[in-house]
Design a protein around this motif. Structure first.
Motif: not given
Length: 208
Positions: A20-22, A31-32, A152-155
């Protein structure tokens, strides 16, 4: 590290809080760094705590695996080809025909550097660590698909979330049956590469 409370907190941090944080806006290098630290932690736990040995099981049922994969792939081919045809016909097999080198490069990099690490985390680690937390196996498999989609939420793409949830179900079922990171990685690589091949790359945030 094997206590139920510890595993519960570990699950929340790795599979809910971190993904979620990403999706939140903050420096990409942080993030990386967090992602790398998370993967190193997973590898450490698998090797040092769970004492997993990474070797190919000689008793794997390759024939039944391939039969199941090709049946599912046939369904995926028909559905996705129709989807691309009706939504963006110009993209159908465009990458394969117009930039075969990019297609080949993507398939290799995706399969080796994306698929296998994902399966280590979302199938091998998840099934090894958290099965004791769930008495209901169907719920356990369903939740695996949920957290895989969450990863995959960061997409920030609804189509990606739907496809990764469905893929997560397929991969979780395969891993539950085979207990093989290798087999589920092969299946994952085949389906993911097909989506890129058929022309869904731009829809899913892949390089095209």
């Amino acid at each position: 590290m094997n206590g139920l409370i510890y595993k519960g907190v570990e699950f929340f941090v790795l599979f809910i809080l971190l993904p979620i944080s990403f999706a939140v806006q903050y420096p990409i290098w942080i993030k990386m760094l967090l992602g790398t630290m998370g993967f190193v932690y997973v590898a450490y736990v698998l090797l040092k705590v769970e004492k997993l040995k990474f070797k190919v099981n000689p008793t794997l049922r390759w024939r039944s695996f391939w039969k199941a994969v090709f049946v599912k792939l046939a369904v995926i081919v028909v559905l996705t080809s129709c989807f691309v045809w009706f939504t963006n016909k110009e993209m159908l097999f465009q990458v394969l025909f117009e930039n075969a080198l990019l297609w080949l490069f993507f398939v290799f990099v995706y399969s080796v550097f994306s698929v296998y690490p994902q399966e280590l985390v979302y199938r091998t680690f998840y099934f090894q660590r958290y099965k004791v937390l769930f008495k209901n196996e169907s719920l356990f498999v369903f939740l695996n698909a949920v957290v895989f989609a969450l990863g995959h939420l960061f997409f920030k793409n609804n189509l990606v979330i739907v496809l990764t949830f469905l893929g997560g179900l397929l991969f979780a079922i395969t891993f539950k049956k085979t207990k093989s990171t290798l087999l589920v990685s092969i299946e994952h690589a085949i389906y993911g590469s097909w989506l890129f091949t058929v022309g869904m790359g731009s829809m899913l945030g892949f390089p095209v």
